[in-house]
Write an enzyme that holds these catalytic residues in place. Structure first.
Site: not given
Ligand SMILES: *Cc1c(COP(=O)(O)O)cnc(C)c1O
Length: 409
Positions: A144, A228, A257
């Site tokens: 994700f 990520d 986050k």
């Molecule tokens: C939450 C998340 C995103 C996206 O972040 P948003 O602030 O919701 O746009 C991308 N990568 C990972 C691994 C995430 O947990």
């Protein structure tokens, strides 16, 4: 009074149903206040917060230092645009690069934007070297990376992608499978994008040696390794970045986050080698790194560095040990427990209704989220106290016990 507030609450829920776009499934109450690791709804009901706004509220709710920093900065200077320097942003860049070991930070407002910055960095890196055909990203199944078109194109789960195509430019291979990555490699690959622990996918840590293998493949091909760390970064696993556990360094990293402790802010971090890839005019944002968001993030980093980060392993150990004993107590319900630091998941057995477990947890006053379909995910604030974790484990025990005694579909 109580009657009036309940009526008001009910009507506000009606307003919500009438006017909020219904792209979320939300329970029937409204949260109005948070203190530490507890939040309160309009009826004064208390909930222990073990989801921490999905790994966002690093310092819990209403942390005095964060409240003071935001209040003070709001009264001084909130936003001037990226046409001008602002002091908290410069201090944040210095601190964030120092603790993570990178050289440069590019700020944005969310995780998905941090991923967009990574993708644009990777494409521009090659196009600026006269190699514009080198744009493909290798990403992973079950990953994700966000909801915008670019980050969705690299997200490896059909549920998020459905109906939004064409989403192009990425190849998805099984997570942990180095041979599959090798087979997908080619002269058109700009980079490999990887979560050190697949968060939304079900809290799945990279297998031993996997990140090292990706690093080697990238080095052999001249491709960029892109991390990520939107969910795993900023202390969540007990290190500033989860990649540190593997000893591997990515070329560029996305964080978001937990960075602002609840205030929206994200960042792309990279080394000096990539410092000239995005020159003035090539990429930017109106809000990213504004003074208010930066003051919040700076405070989060300060509090982490003053000792909170060091406390993560002991808290994580308490949580994981507790979850494993729940697995032992409820083998018919719990398949496995896994995770790192304060990112843990209790995977329910196939056929157990995870959503029902989550709802039952709400009824006993416990906030949690799902990951990977049937994983009960724990992403509490890093300020969580041992006693609060124990309380949460006890409440979950109660919930699982109730599920056992009245089996559903
Ligand atoms: C939450 C998340 C995103 C996206 O972040 P948003 O602030 O919701 O746009 C991308 N990568 C990972 C691994 C995430 O947990």
């Amino acid at each position: 009074m109580a009657q009036a507030s309940m009526a008001q609450n009910a009507s506000l829920l009606d307003v919500a149903r009438a006017h909020l776009y219904q792209n979320y499934r939300k329970p029937d109450f409204m949260l109005v206040e948070g203190r530490g690791n507890y939040v309160y709804d309009t009826d004064g009901r208390r909930y222990l917060d073990l989801c921490g706004g999905i790994a966002v509220n690093t310092l819990g709710h209403a942390h005095p230092r964060l409240v003071a920093a935001i209040s003070e900065q709001a009264g001084r200077l909130m936003h001037v645009s990226n046409y001008f320097y602002n002091e908290p942003n410069v201090r944040l860049a210095e601190r964030l690069t120092r603790v993570t070991g990178y050289d440069r930070a590019l700020f944005c407002n969310s995780g998905t934007e941090a991923i967009e910055a990574l993708l644009k960095l990777a494409r521009r890196y090659f196009s600026s070297r006269g190699n514009a055909e080198r744009y493909r990203i290798i990403a992973f199944k079950n990953s994700f990376h966000g909801r915008t078109m670019g980050s969705l194109a690299v997200t490896g789960q059909e549920g998020y992608r459905e109906g939004f195509g064409p989403l192009t430019g990425a190849t998805h291979v099984p997570y942990g499978d180095l041979d599959a990555v090798k087979a997908a490699m080619g002269q058109d690959v700009a980079g490999i994008l990887v979560e050190p622990i697949q968060g939304e996918g079900g809290v799945i840590p990279a297998p031993e040696g996997f990140l090292r293998g990706l690093r080697d493949l990238c080095d052999a091909q001249g491709a960029l390794l892109l991390a990520d760390e939107v969910q795993t970064g900023v202390g969540r696993t007990g290190r500033w970045l989860a990649f540190e556990h593997s000893g591997v360094r990515a070329d560029a990293v996305a964080v978001a986050k937990g960075l602002g402790g609840g205030f929206p802010i994200g960042a792309m971090l990279c080394g000096e080698r990539l410092a000239d890839v995005l020159p003035p005019g090539s990429h930017g944002t109106t809000f990213g790194g504004n003074a208010l968001a930066s003051a919040a993030a700076l405070t989060v980093l300060e509090v982490l560095e003053e000792g909170l980060l060091q406390e993560v392993p002991a808290k994580a150990n308490l949580l994981q040990t507790g979850l494993k004993s729940l697995q032992t107590r409820y083998p018919k319900l719990v398949e496995t427990v896994r995770g790192q630091g304060l990112l843990q998941v209790l995977m329910l057995q196939q056929g157990v209704d995870a959503r029902a477990v989550l709802e039952a947890a709400l009824k006993v006053g416990l906030l949690l989220t799902l990951a990977g379909g049937r994983g009960i995910r724990f992403t509490p604030a890093l300020t969580i106290a041992n006693g609060e974790l124990e309380e949460g484990l006890q409440l979950l025990d109660q919930v699982l016990n109730a599920v056992t005694s009245c089996p559903t579909s």
